[in-house]
Design a protein around this motif. Sequence first.
Motif, PDB file in Angstrom:
ATOM      1  N   SER A  48       3.671  -7.192   8.451  1.00 62.54           N
ATOM      2  CA  SER A  48       2.319  -7.695   8.151  1.00 62.54           C
ATOM      3  C   SER A  48       1.333  -6.619   8.590  1.00 62.54           C
ATOM      4  O   SER A  48       1.439  -6.087   9.686  1.00 62.54           O
ATOM      5  N   VAL A  49       0.345  -6.316   7.718  1.00 64.01           N
ATOM      6  CA  VAL A  49      -0.600  -5.225   8.013  1.00 64.01           C
ATOM      7  C   VAL A  49      -2.034  -5.724   7.881  1.00 64.01           C
ATOM      8  O   VAL A  49      -2.345  -6.482   6.967  1.00 64.01           O
ATOM      9  N   GLY A  50      -2.920  -5.267   8.796  1.00 66.90           N
ATOM     10  CA  GLY A  50      -4.346  -5.483   8.555  1.00 66.90           C
ATOM     11  C   GLY A  50      -5.192  -6.026   9.686  1.00 66.90           C
ATOM     12  O   GLY A  50      -6.386  -5.807   9.686  1.00 66.90           O
ATOM     13  N   GLY A  51      -4.656  -6.718  10.675  1.00 68.35           N
ATOM     14  CA  GLY A  51      -5.513  -7.293  11.724  1.00 68.35           C
ATOM     15  C   GLY A  51      -6.219  -6.216  12.533  1.00 68.35           C
ATOM     16  O   GLY A  51      -5.614  -5.218  12.905  1.00 68.35           O
ATOM     17  N   PHE A  52      -7.499  -6.413  12.773  1.00 61.51           N
ATOM     18  CA  PHE A  52      -8.328  -5.466  13.545  1.00 61.51           C
ATOM     19  C   PHE A  52      -8.314  -4.066  12.943  1.00 61.51           C
ATOM     20  O   PHE A  52      -8.376  -3.070  13.660  1.00 61.51           O
ATOM     21  N   GLU A  53      -8.247  -4.003  11.617  1.00 55.26           N
ATOM     22  CA  GLU A  53      -8.129  -2.680  10.995  1.00 55.26           C
ATOM     23  C   GLU A  53      -9.342  -1.794  11.294  1.00 55.26           C
ATOM     24  O   GLU A  53      -9.204  -0.611  11.582  1.00 55.26           O
ATOM     25  N   LYS A  54     -10.538  -2.389  11.261  1.00 56.26           N
ATOM     26  CA  LYS A  54     -11.747  -1.590  11.498  1.00 56.26           C
ATOM     27  C   LYS A  54     -11.726  -0.990  12.919  1.00 56.26           C
ATOM     28  O   LYS A  54     -12.023   0.193  13.107  1.00 56.26           O
ATOM     29  N   ASP A  55     -11.350  -1.815  13.898  1.00 59.52           N
ATOM     30  CA  ASP A  55     -11.277  -1.319  15.283  1.00 59.52           C
ATOM     31  C   ASP A  55     -10.198  -0.250  15.411  1.00 59.52           C
ATOM     32  O   ASP A  55     -10.355   0.730  16.128  1.00 59.52           O
ATOM     33  N   ALA A  56      -9.080  -0.487  14.712  1.00 59.10           N
ATOM     34  CA  ALA A  56      -7.968   0.461  14.789  1.00 59.10           C
ATOM     35  C   ALA A  56      -8.379   1.813  14.193  1.00 59.10           C
ATOM     36  O   ALA A  56      -8.035   2.868  14.721  1.00 59.10           O
ATOM     37  N   ARG A  57      -9.142   1.762  13.098  1.00 60.51           N
ATOM     38  CA  ARG A  57      -9.609   3.000  12.470  1.00 60.51           C
ATOM     39  C   ARG A  57     -10.583   3.723  13.388  1.00 60.51           C
ATOM     40  O   ARG A  57     -10.543   4.939  13.551  1.00 60.51           O
ATOM     41  N   ARG A  58     -11.475   2.957  13.995  1.00 61.70           N
ATOM     42  CA  ARG A  58     -12.469   3.535  14.908  1.00 61.70           C
ATOM     43  C   ARG A  58     -11.764   4.202  16.099  1.00 61.70           C
ATOM     44  O   ARG A  58     -12.101   5.306  16.497  1.00 61.70           O
ATOM     45  N   LEU A  59     -10.768   3.496  16.631  1.00 62.79           N
ATOM     46  CA  LEU A  59     -10.049   4.026  17.796  1.00 62.79           C
ATOM     47  C   LEU A  59      -9.400   5.372  17.471  1.00 62.79           C
ATOM     48  O   LEU A  59      -9.399   6.284  18.289  1.00 62.79           O
ATOM     49  N   ASN A  60      -8.873   5.494  16.254  1.00 63.83           N
ATOM     50  CA  ASN A  60      -8.172   6.727  15.891  1.00 63.83           C
ATOM     51  C   ASN A  60      -8.972   7.590  14.914  1.00 63.83           C
ATOM     52  O   ASN A  60      -8.399   8.336  14.125  1.00 63.83           O
ATOM     53  N   GLU A  61     -10.310   7.509  14.979  1.00 66.34           N
ATOM     54  CA  GLU A  61     -11.122   8.247  14.004  1.00 66.34           C
ATOM     55  C   GLU A  61     -10.898   9.765  14.085  1.00 66.34           C
ATOM     56  O   GLU A  61     -10.934  10.460  13.076  1.00 66.34           O
TER      57      GLU A  61
END
Length: 395
Positions: free
Chosen positions: A145-158
């Motif tokens: 399953s993919v997708g929870g907290f995706e925005k935060d995850a992207r920000r964390l690894n920007e």
Amino acid sequence: MSTHETIAADLQFDGPPELMNDLDYLQLALKLAAQGVALASPNPLVGSVVVRDGGIVGRGFHRYLDLKHAEVWALEEAGERARGSTVYVNLEPCCHRGEGKRTSPCVQALINAGVARVVASMLDPNPRVNGRGFSELQAAGIEVSVGGFEKDARRLNEKYIKFVTSGLPFIHLKLASSLDGRIATRTGDSRWVTGEEAREASQRLRHEYDAILIGIRTALLDDPLLTDRTGRQRRRALARFVLDAGLNLPVNSQLVRSAGDAPLIVFSSSGADSDRRTALHARGVETVDMPCAGGRLSPAEVFAEIARRDLTSVVVEGGSEVAGSLIAERLIDKLTIFYAPKIIGGRAAVPSIGGQGIERMSEALQLDEVDITCHGADWEITGYPVFADDEPEQG
Ligand SMILES: NC(=O)c1ccc[n+]([C@@H]2O[C@H](COP(=O)([O-])OP(=O)(O)OC[C@H]3O[C@@H](n4cnc5c(N)ncnc54)[C@H](OP(=O)(O)O)[C@@H]3O)[C@@H](O)[C@H]2O)c1
């Protein structure tokens, strides 16, 4: 206890385990991942949680020097309890051996451990992974399953995302300004624009970066040290870069005097004085000749050279001319201005952003996803520049 164990012990979920759902565990994985700041680069920040029968049985986060990835740490802690478990992770598990074959693929470790399900916040955009990790898990019968907290995850690894998708470092421009947009007085004095709390926040920001860069006039006028003084652990010393075509950096400056303790690299032009070059080399300073564009060192080439050193991110701390040239060349990924409730005034005082500027208001650089934080009497305003080419096309 190792740092790893201390952090894992600190992250107890406060609440009955049966109330935890997928998002709670993913949030925990994100928190664990953040423990790798300044320790994981050039690898991504990854945290992982193994859950079996409603309870956490394993936790881990990645640090470059440990060789093991977050999932492997978490699976090892879980041991036999990993069989039939759900594994939460903020980034798609890798399916390739790490650089120099240092690490083995996490996907294989997950399959070998017999996990039943993997829940991840986002796909790993690294061309070596990019969905292959998920496909291999699914092919082995593991539910994904993919997708929870995706925005935060992207920000964390920007920083990682920019680096692996473009081959260039993530560039964060940071300045301290008066309310009237000045970063120094007409004499060039800038000590200090903001108060102690904002300066501490600025040090914390520095800690997140692999490299720091300034222009020669800032080096001459401020005589900064440009080190990470948070006292927090980091794998590599902050790499310090100065744009100085003519090699005018004084040998008795703080930067040069500390070259034995923290890397100092000066970008110069090939026509710079050879005696100056020799004097800097004798003090442990590296000089790198760069092409010039319009009489100035080419920032694009400068950042490409920084990336070649496996440095994934740069915080640019001024001054005005450097800030103006990076904005004009659309090289900035993120911008932070610390504003002090002070007025400096005067036409000759140093503006926060130099260069030619623009003619029309409609050309002004807009920031998106703006955050405003208070530090004592000062405010930090951080946002992401939206350059014209980034805007969605109008239908
Ligand atoms: N409050 C703050 O946050 C803050 C932060 C930093 C600085 N400051 C203040 O800002 C002032 C210095 O700013 P500044 O604008 O005068 O100088 P600067 O931006 O620090 O340095 C400009 C110099 O960098 C060199 N350079 C090389 N390549 C460049 C490029 N592509 N674009 C721009 N510059 C390039 C040029 O010298 P060469 O041609 O010789 O290479 C240029 O003259 C000082 O008063 C300092 O105290 C304030």
